[in-house]
Design an enzyme around this catalytic site. Structure first.
Site, PDB file in Angstrom:
ATOM      1  N   GLU A 286       0.826  -1.213   0.000  1.00 19.35           N
ATOM      2  CA  GLU A 286       0.000   0.000   0.000  1.00 19.35           C
ATOM      3  C   GLU A 286       0.862   1.266   0.000  1.00 19.35           C
ATOM      4  OE1 GLU A 286      -2.813  -0.772   3.262  1.00 19.35           O
ATOM      5  OE2 GLU A 286      -4.140  -1.671   1.780  1.00 19.35           O
ATOM      6  N   ASP A 365      -8.407  -9.211   3.474  1.00 21.50           N
ATOM      7  CA  ASP A 365      -8.184  -8.183   4.478  1.00 21.50           C
ATOM      8  C   ASP A 365      -9.258  -8.168   5.561  1.00 21.50           C
ATOM      9  OD1 ASP A 365      -7.147  -6.052   5.785  1.00 21.50           O
ATOM     10  OD2 ASP A 365      -7.749  -4.537   4.345  1.00 21.50           O
ATOM     11  N   GLU A 393     -12.643  -3.119  12.020  1.00 21.25           N
ATOM     12  CA  GLU A 393     -12.641  -2.308  10.807  1.00 21.25           C
ATOM     13  C   GLU A 393     -13.770  -2.688   9.847  1.00 21.25           C
ATOM     14  OE1 GLU A 393      -8.938  -2.382   8.635  1.00 21.25           O
ATOM     15  OE2 GLU A 393      -9.759  -1.202   6.982  1.00 21.25           O
TER      16      GLU A 393
END
Ligand code: GCW
Length: 681
Positions: A286, A365, A393
């Site tokens: 990332e 993820d 998340e």
């Protein structure tokens, strides 16, 4: 609950008093800390739980009514209790009868950490009302590295944090004197955590400076606090530090000046923190810098740091969250799920033995449902650890309840077959499948400076449960929830309030899955925030996160026969189960296959009907919880009752929005009506 709580507490205290009048301690005072902490925690715990201050006596005076706390080799009594079975960090708790007046409780640690964990276990027994008459408990941790990762930034913000601001940093400063940090160390040690990385894996400009003289003295003070609780401190580092801090023209891991820079940097760090654990590294991931820039691979990159840490016994925790985040959605040949395995598997055997690869539990993820990462266990000659996410998340952000212990258990119990039958993830993490020098489990934490630590009161069950589960993966999600319930709310599942809380926790993961993304497809979330629904939010984007829904069907073909070939990354026994439509489990169907909406699941329902049914059911479930919770008014303290009510209401709004958007979207795409004629917009 109920009005008798005060009386009950007094009776319990009375019952325990004769057992716990005195404390004796035996063990070399190393100054290292955990044994001293153990005694302090016992004194404080007895005072807080039972209302009296025990006296501290010499070992020779212990007699009856005494708790003897000690470490291996410090006394014959301790060594006799330890016998052979207790390893490093383990402990044994025994009631020794036959003493003059009353029996004595012995907490024997394999080492100082073990003694501390033993004391916390004893306190847990008191809090849950256990009988002390004939204790004989032996515990050893399942794995060696039992860690927590923080994604805290120095401005005080927390990446993916939903419980306030950082307890470590504020406005560019390190909060070295914060009482909160001591309390946090206590919380973590009480469930056996022994390592913590305090800053975000995305190491920005200011955080790069944490390993410089400007901040190291304060970081060292945090390390002191943790050390007393048996917790080793780690830092996330910026791979290009030699350029940013050292003024070098390169961060090439094979460049001698770069290597020398890191060696000297590690010497500085250890000067401040003699037992520094090592570094966590997010490289070439990332947009973070890494060895790729210099045409080097991850082994070159990690080994260079490992070499610099080696003289001090430090570790490199090298993350495997490496994938192309600039993917062209038009390109159907690239599959993000394949990336970690494709990058790392070929490097097996090339990493130094103080490098541990840190692998997220799933290949994508931290979605609400993913298969287990095929990289786990696939590298026989490379240390590995599993990374979970406690912070919610993608699972409701601590507004929605989602008890994740059952999900983690599913991962730990999963048989990878990497070395024959029984090659479960928990055994791999324990270093029992491959002879790893280091292995274990880590997780991204959920805490912040909110007064209740985790934002949602019920989210604390995940933090507690994570520690308990990785200490002993054989514990069930139910046992863990039940312990947590008793210690947090002071009630059992038989109590009306306890029953409701237990039911909400156990239903919560499936409920969240029901009203969000169906059948393992994932990713239908609001881009960037990852809370709330946006079906196509990630569909035509660069992130590699697609569902491929059209008017006929949905799902990602990851088969070898016609898809991306991802299933071939598993051992054949496992891969074939996913490859074949007939054997692929319903809950992961759309992760592995693209099917028509009319495809019939093992449940007997069509995919489209499953989508409608689960989305209606998910909302109904939350409505039911709200009704049940309302009944508990007056039975749970007003503050927690109100806060949980408020969050359940937010969860209901979220669930309704998901239900209506998902159902409407798929009704419009497919044109197939709901069999039950319910309202779809
Ligand atoms: O899930 C993604 C998160 C990022 C995170 C990244 C990672 C710290 O959305 O916020 O960055 O994973 O694990 O590195």
């Amino acid at each position: 609950g109920g009005g008798d709580a005060g009386t009950a507490a007094r009776l319990t205290a009375e019952r325990y008093r004769s057992w716990l009048k005195r404390i004796a301690v035996t063990g070399a005072a190393t100054g290292y800390g955990p044994l001293e902490t153990a005694v302090q925690e016992l004194v404080n715990g007895l005072e807080a739980l039972l209302g009296w201050q025990p006296s501290i006596v010499a070992e020779t005076e212990q007699a009856g009514g005494c708790v003897l706390v000690g470490t291996a080799g410090s006394s014959s009594v301790i060594d006799e209790v330890l016998a052979d079975g207790v390893r490093a960090e383990g402990y044994r708790i025994r009631t020794r009868s036959g003493d003059k007046d009353q029996p004595c409780i012995i907490v024997a640690g394999g080492d100082e950490r073990g003694a501390l964990y033993g004391v916390f276990h004893l306190l847990r027994l008191l809090r849950t009302g256990a009988d002390l008459a004939s204790l004989n408990i032996m515990e050893n941790p399942a794995c060696r590295l039992r860690m927590i990762n923080h994604w805290d930034n120095m401005d005080g913000s927390i990446e993916r944090g939903y419980a306030g601001r950082s307890i470590f940093f504020r406005d560019g400063e390190v909060l070295a004197d914060s009482k909160r940090i001591t309390d946090y160390a206590r919380l973590m040690a009480s469930v056996g955590i022994n390592g913590i990385a305090i800053n975000n894996v995305n190491v920005h400009e200011l955080e790069t400076l944490l390993i410089t003289e400007r901040y190291l003295p304060q970081v060292a003070r945090i390390a002191d606090v943790f050390r007393a609780y048996g917790i080793t401190l780690y830092l996330s580092i910026n791979y290009s530090s030699p350029m940013q801090l050292g003024g070098l023209p390169t961060a090439d891991p094979l460049d001698e000046s770069v290597r020398a820079w890191w060696r000297s940097k590690m010497t500085d760090i250890y000067h401040h923190i003699p037992d520094f654990g090592g570094v966590v590294v997010k490289a070439d991931s990332e947009n973070r810098p890494g060895p790729f820039t210099y045409g080097r691979d991850h082994a070159d990159g990690a080994n260079m740091l490992a070499e610099a840490l080696e003289p001090f016994g430090g570790l490199v925790l090298w993350r495997c969250f490496v994938y192309n985040c600039h993917q062209d959605w038009r390109d159907r040949s690239t599959d993000r799920a394949r990336a970690a395995y494709d990058h790392f598997k070929p490097l097996d055997g090339r990493f130094k033995d103080n490098v541990i690869l840190q692998i997220k539990n799933g290949p994508m993820d931290f979605q609400v449902r993913e298969p287990v990462s095929p990289l786990i266990g696939a590298m026989e000659r490379t240390n590995q650890m599993v990374e979970f996410q406690i912070t919610q998340e993608y699972t409701g952000q601590q507004r929605d309840v989602c008890y994740l212990v059952p999900q983690w258990k599913g991962v730990l119990d999963f048989d990878t077959r990497c070395s024959g039958e029984g090659s479960t993830v928990k055994r791999i993490a324990a270093g029992e499948v491959h002879p790893y020098r280091y292995s274990g489990i880590t997780a991204v934490t959920s805490i912040g400076d909110d007064s209740n630590w985790t934002g949602h009161h019920l989210a604390a069950a995940n933090l507690y449960g994570y520690g308990r589960l990785i200490w002993n993966p054989e514990l069930s999600a139910e046992e863990i929830a039940s312990e947590w319930l008793m210690m947090t709310f002071g009630v059992s599942e038989e109590d009306p309030a306890g029953a409701v809380i237990t039911r909400i926790l156990h239903e919560s993961w499936h409920t969240y899955e029901h009203y969000t993304a169906p059948l393992g497809v994932g990713w239908m979330v609001t881009p960037h925030y990852h809370y709330g629904v946006d079906v196509d939010g990630y569909e035509y984007s660069k992130w590699g996160t697609y569902h491929f829904a059209d008017r006929d069907g949905i799902g990602v073909d990851r088969t070898q026969a016609t898809g991306t070939g991802y299933t071939a990354q598993y051992r054949p026994e496992v891969g074939q189960r996913y490859e074949q439509l007939e054997s692929c489990p319903d809950e992961l169907l759309l992760f592995f296959h693209h099917v028509p909406y009319t495809h019939v699941l093992k449940s007997g329902k069509t995919v489209i009907q499953h989508i409608y049914d689960t989305h209606f059911a998910g909302v109904e479930q939350v409505e039911k919880w709200i009704g049940d919770w309302r009944q508990l008014e007056g039975q749970v303290d007003a503050e927690r009752h109100a806060q949980i009510s408020e969050r359940l209401q937010m969860q209901l709004d979220n669930a309704r929005q998901w239900r209506d958007v998902i159902n409407t979207y798929f009704y419009r795409k497919s044109g197939i009506p709901d069999e039950h004629g319910r309202l779809i917009y």
